[in-house]
Design a protein around this motif. Sequence first.
Motif, PDB file in Angstrom:
ATOM      1  N   TRP A  43       0.853  -1.182   0.000  1.00 14.67           N
ATOM      2  CA  TRP A  43       0.000   0.000   0.000  1.00 14.67           C
ATOM      3  C   TRP A  43       0.893   1.237   0.000  1.00 14.67           C
ATOM      4  CZ3 TRP A  43      -4.652   1.766  -0.934  1.00 14.67           C
ATOM      5  CH2 TRP A  43      -5.029   3.016  -0.452  1.00 14.67           C
ATOM      6  N   ILE A  44       0.693   2.111  -0.970  1.00 13.38           N
ATOM      7  CA  ILE A  44       1.445   3.358  -1.063  1.00 13.38           C
ATOM      8  C   ILE A  44       0.479   4.496  -0.730  1.00 13.38           C
ATOM      9  CG2 ILE A  44       2.903   4.836  -2.480  1.00 13.38           C
ATOM     10  CD1 ILE A  44       4.069   2.035  -1.960  1.00 13.38           C
ATOM     11  N   GLY A  45       0.561   4.930   0.513  1.00 11.94           N
ATOM     12  CA  GLY A  45      -0.323   6.003   0.955  1.00 11.94           C
ATOM     13  C   GLY A  45       0.140   7.343   0.421  1.00 11.94           C
ATOM     14  N   CYS A  46      -0.682   7.962  -0.410  1.00 10.28           N
ATOM     15  CA  CYS A  46      -0.366   9.265  -1.001  1.00 10.28           C
ATOM     16  C   CYS A  46      -1.010  10.374  -0.175  1.00 10.28           C
ATOM     17  CB  CYS A  46      -0.852   9.324  -2.443  1.00 10.28           C
ATOM     18  SG  CYS A  46      -0.050   8.116  -3.534  1.00 10.28           S
ATOM     19  N   ARG A  47      -0.628  11.598  -0.437  1.00  9.21           N
ATOM     20  CA  ARG A  47      -1.246  12.744   0.241  1.00  9.21           C
ATOM     21  C   ARG A  47      -2.456  13.278  -0.527  1.00  9.21           C
ATOM     22  NH1 ARG A  47       1.621  14.237   4.863  1.00  9.21           N
ATOM     23  NH2 ARG A  47       3.186  12.615   5.175  1.00  9.21           N
TER      24      ARG A  47
ATOM     25  N   ALA B  49      -2.663  12.292  -7.161  1.00  8.92           N
ATOM     26  CA  ALA B  49      -1.308  11.764  -7.302  1.00  8.92           C
ATOM     27  C   ALA B  49      -1.340  10.244  -7.379  1.00  8.92           C
ATOM     28  CB  ALA B  49      -0.438  12.225  -6.133  1.00  8.92           C
ATOM     29  N   ALA B  50      -2.215   9.611  -6.605  1.00 12.18           N
ATOM     30  CA  ALA B  50      -2.333   8.154  -6.626  1.00 12.18           C
ATOM     31  C   ALA B  50      -2.736   7.651  -8.009  1.00 12.18           C
ATOM     32  CB  ALA B  50      -3.357   7.695  -5.584  1.00 12.18           C
TER      33      ALA B  50
ATOM     34  N   LEU C 285       0.527  19.729  -6.444  1.00 17.77           N
ATOM     35  CA  LEU C 285       0.524  18.495  -5.665  1.00 17.77           C
ATOM     36  C   LEU C 285       1.775  18.407  -4.797  1.00 17.77           C
ATOM     37  CD1 LEU C 285      -0.813  15.937  -8.316  1.00 17.77           C
ATOM     38  CD2 LEU C 285      -2.039  16.872  -6.358  1.00 17.77           C
ATOM     39  N   LEU C 286       2.170  19.546  -4.251  1.00 12.86           N
ATOM     40  CA  LEU C 286       3.419  19.629  -3.503  1.00 12.86           C
ATOM     41  C   LEU C 286       3.464  18.640  -2.336  1.00 12.86           C
ATOM     42  CD1 LEU C 286       5.991  21.417  -3.674  1.00 12.86           C
ATOM     43  CD2 LEU C 286       4.935  22.919  -1.982  1.00 12.86           C
ATOM     44  N   GLY C 287       2.304  18.342  -1.769  1.00 16.24           N
ATOM     45  CA  GLY C 287       2.263  17.469  -0.605  1.00 16.24           C
ATOM     46  C   GLY C 287       2.838  16.094  -0.845  1.00 16.24           C
ATOM     47  N   ASP C 288       2.766  15.602  -2.085  1.00 15.57           N
ATOM     48  CA  ASP C 288       3.263  14.251  -2.325  1.00 15.57           C
ATOM     49  C   ASP C 288       4.774  14.178  -2.463  1.00 15.57           C
ATOM     50  OD1 ASP C 288       1.377  11.847  -2.446  1.00 15.57           O
ATOM     51  OD2 ASP C 288       0.185  13.482  -3.263  1.00 15.57           O
ATOM     52  N   LEU C 289       5.475  15.305  -2.284  1.00 15.80           N
ATOM     53  CA  LEU C 289       6.910  15.214  -2.030  1.00 15.80           C
ATOM     54  C   LEU C 289       7.156  14.398  -0.762  1.00 15.80           C
ATOM     55  CD1 LEU C 289       8.234  18.834  -2.777  1.00 15.80           C
ATOM     56  CD2 LEU C 289       8.455  16.794  -4.204  1.00 15.80           C
ATOM     57  N   MET C 290       6.217  14.474   0.173  1.00 16.75           N
ATOM     58  CA  MET C 290       6.351  13.702   1.414  1.00 16.75           C
ATOM     59  C   MET C 290       6.197  12.210   1.166  1.00 16.75           C
ATOM     60  SD  MET C 290       4.542  16.244   4.194  1.00 16.75           S
ATOM     61  CE  MET C 290       3.235  16.850   3.119  1.00 16.75           C
ATOM     62  N   THR C 291       5.395  11.843   0.153  1.00 13.78           N
ATOM     63  CA  THR C 291       5.299  10.431  -0.210  1.00 13.78           C
ATOM     64  C   THR C 291       6.637   9.933  -0.749  1.00 13.78           C
ATOM     65  OG1 THR C 291       2.976  10.811  -0.780  1.00 13.78           O
ATOM     66  CG2 THR C 291       3.964   8.752  -1.534  1.00 13.78           C
ATOM     67  N   ILE C 292       7.285  10.756  -1.570  1.00 10.70           N
ATOM     68  CA  ILE C 292       8.615  10.411  -2.076  1.00 10.70           C
ATOM     69  C   ILE C 292       9.598  10.275  -0.916  1.00 10.70           C
ATOM     70  CG2 ILE C 292      10.563  11.327  -3.414  1.00 10.70           C
ATOM     71  CD1 ILE C 292       8.521  12.483  -5.379  1.00 10.70           C
ATOM     72  N   ARG C 293       9.536  11.204   0.048  1.00 10.73           N
ATOM     73  CA  ARG C 293      10.422  11.155   1.211  1.00 10.73           C
ATOM     74  C   ARG C 293      10.155   9.906   2.055  1.00 10.73           C
ATOM     75  NH1 ARG C 293       9.822  14.123   5.949  1.00 10.73           N
ATOM     76  NH2 ARG C 293       7.733  13.241   5.930  1.00 10.73           N
ATOM     77  N   THR C 294       8.880   9.606   2.301  1.00 12.53           N
ATOM     78  CA  THR C 294       8.520   8.472   3.149  1.00 12.53           C
ATOM     79  C   THR C 294       9.086   7.171   2.613  1.00 12.53           C
ATOM     80  OG1 THR C 294       6.499   9.548   3.931  1.00 12.53           O
ATOM     81  CG2 THR C 294       6.575   7.133   4.053  1.00 12.53           C
TER      82      THR C 294
END
Length: 575
Positions: free
Chosen positions: A44-48, A52-53, A454-463
């Motif tokens: 499971w890849i939780g996106c913001r 983006a998903a 969709l700046l928030g999904d930079l955190m998905t990349i970081r996670t």
Amino acid sequence: MARTVARVIVDALQELGVRQVFGVVGDALNPLTDAIRTTEGVDWIGCRHEEAAAFAAGAQSQLSDRLGVCMGTVGPGSVHLLNGLYDAAKSRTPVLAIAGQVPSAEIGGDYFQEVDNDLLFRDVAVYRATVTAPEQLPRLLEAAVRAALAERGVAVLTVPGDLGDREVPDDRPARFPRARAVTRPDDQGLRAAAELLNAGERVTLLVGRGARHARAEVLELAERLAAPMVLTLKAKEGFEHDNPHQVGQTGLIGNPAAAHALDACDTLLLLGTDFPYRDWYPEGRRTVQIDLDERHLGRRTPVDVGLAGDTAATLRALLPHLDAAADRGHLDRARDLFEEWQRGQRKLADPRHDHRLLGRLRSALDNRDHDIRPEALAAAVDACAADDAIFTSDTGMATVWLSRFVTMRGTRRLLGSYNLGSMANAMPQALGAQLLHPERQVVAFCGDGGLSMLLGDLMTIRTHRLPVKLVVFDNRRLGMVKLEQEQSGLPEFGTELDNPDFAAVAEALGLTGIRVTDPARLHDAVREAFDTPGPVLLDVLTNPQEIAVPAEPTVQQGWGFAIAKLKETLQSHGG
């Protein structure tokens, strides 16, 4: 013991080879995400953001030619999927979206967050259905997956919140038989096409993504006919490198050589392309089109002979009927123009350009802040990136610079929202690509406007510690809109962006951020970005006045641009 609805769905995804599912958890999805949690090989890849998903799932599908999967929960969660799913639908790639729904007993009662998913997804999906009873599984799931794969589109399966953890009484494994047919036209159609092509003295090929698997056959055809090959943007990755016939792209991102190859031909052959811009097709030419989808034949330009079939199979049957061209002048002229244009482009990308007379003059007029030229940035990335890199690009000027300065050599791949034309696609597509291919370099050409969405999904990349390289063309503008306004004679309005320091934002989010404001530091900064382990955001301040001249600029466009610049100057001085 019988499996639950959620377990039947997730086990089927595992059987299909799905490795990641993208989405945002919550309510109706909880049984499904819990089944993913306990399933080996499916993550499971939780996106913001669900958009983006959907972009990430579509990217995986395009790269693998397999099913991509995303999920959105009740109401707003499913609505947020819509833009990314439209991109998948327009890209003709198979994606399964699992959408949550309110409890079954509440459907139709205007319940909290209730949305009619079957209506919502009617235009985007080749298949949509709502599970109303556990007995419908796995049959509805099988129908959804078959439709997505067979029609190369989006299937949406809606699961109400009270059904995911219910047991399926007639439990059996889901089955997905698939045998792809390879078709070609009948002999009569082949003979008609050969007769028309043999009569042509100047044949030009317009080649699209649908011919990518037929590279050997297309190159043999071009050599037989001595034909220049104009490429659509999506055909770059299959035909640009090591091809003595290609002359680049047409359209607004095109070049004079491609325009000449089309305008000077007497016979046009379209291969696996549904290139949509009718104004860029030459008029009054004899035209043959080969496409797997019969509905595409003749819908962009009139066609004399239309052949419905697989490009490779059709060309293998057609080639024995074609005569070798006696005159190579048409090809040679187009290639000479293309090489001349490429030399000019290389001068623009040369960091020393701004120190020469013409460069100093341009800098004085339109680059007083000494911002970095976007051509130089794209060329530097091309030089540093690996031969098997996967590139994504945001819609707008970032795509223009990629199309002109990044060569699809080796086994490089290319993704973008090239049919829907959405903003904000490059970063989430890169996210999906890197998860699919952790061993490959993934480079996103991001516009500052697109990245901001969709700046928030930079955190998905970081996670997930994804080593994506995000190259931001930071011109503080919606650059393509600016160009559209000015070509129409309108002054720039509403396009300026009050950007943060994106590199500092990246650092605050746990990524490596590199900001470049000095042209002399550009190449070292690009190399540093590629040499740094993990995710890197390279924020490069580029010149907002740099424009992409169309292949055949019109007098009207030039006049409009001049008028716009005059209006902008008057406004800047107070009217």
